[in-house]
Scaffold this motif. Structure first.
Motif, PDB file in Angstrom:
ATOM      1  N   CYS A  17      44.770  41.277  52.277  1.00  0.00           N
ATOM      2  CA  CYS A  17      43.581  40.574  52.748  1.00  0.00           C
ATOM      3  C   CYS A  17      43.697  40.342  54.251  1.00  0.00           C
ATOM      4  O   CYS A  17      44.706  39.819  54.719  1.00  0.00           O
ATOM      5  N   HIS A  52      47.395  46.313  48.838  1.00  0.00           N
ATOM      6  CA  HIS A  52      46.291  46.065  49.764  1.00  0.00           C
ATOM      7  C   HIS A  52      46.396  44.637  50.252  1.00  0.00           C
ATOM      8  O   HIS A  52      46.709  43.738  49.474  1.00  0.00           O
ATOM      9  N   LYS A 101      42.458  47.738  44.924  1.00  0.00           N
ATOM     10  CA  LYS A 101      41.339  47.468  45.825  1.00  0.00           C
ATOM     11  C   LYS A 101      40.325  46.540  45.158  1.00  0.00           C
ATOM     12  O   LYS A 101      39.700  45.725  45.824  1.00  0.00           O
ATOM     13  N   LEU A 127      41.412  43.070  45.638  1.00  0.00           N
ATOM     14  CA  LEU A 127      41.226  42.708  47.041  1.00  0.00           C
ATOM     15  C   LEU A 127      39.764  42.399  47.321  1.00  0.00           C
ATOM     16  O   LEU A 127      39.448  41.389  47.950  1.00  0.00           O
TER      17      LEU A 127
END
Length: 43
Positions: free
Chosen positions: A4, A2, A14, A17
């Motif tokens: 940013c 994931h 996640k 993140l």
């Protein structure tokens, strides 16, 4: 993976993140608050 959307840093999960993005959103919020204080101080 994931990524940013603020700084393009990559994270495995996640959860990582989301924790990271909260830092960015806090910084943005603080900038807005500081801008308001500066504007209100000029009056």
């Amino acid at each position: 993976m994931h990524q940013c959307y603020y700084c393009e840093q990559l994270f495995e999960s996640k959860e990582q993140l989301y924790e990271h993005v909260e830092v960015h959103s806090d910084i943005e919020r603080n900038k807005e608050i500081m801008d308001r204080k500066k504007k209100s101080g000029k009056k």
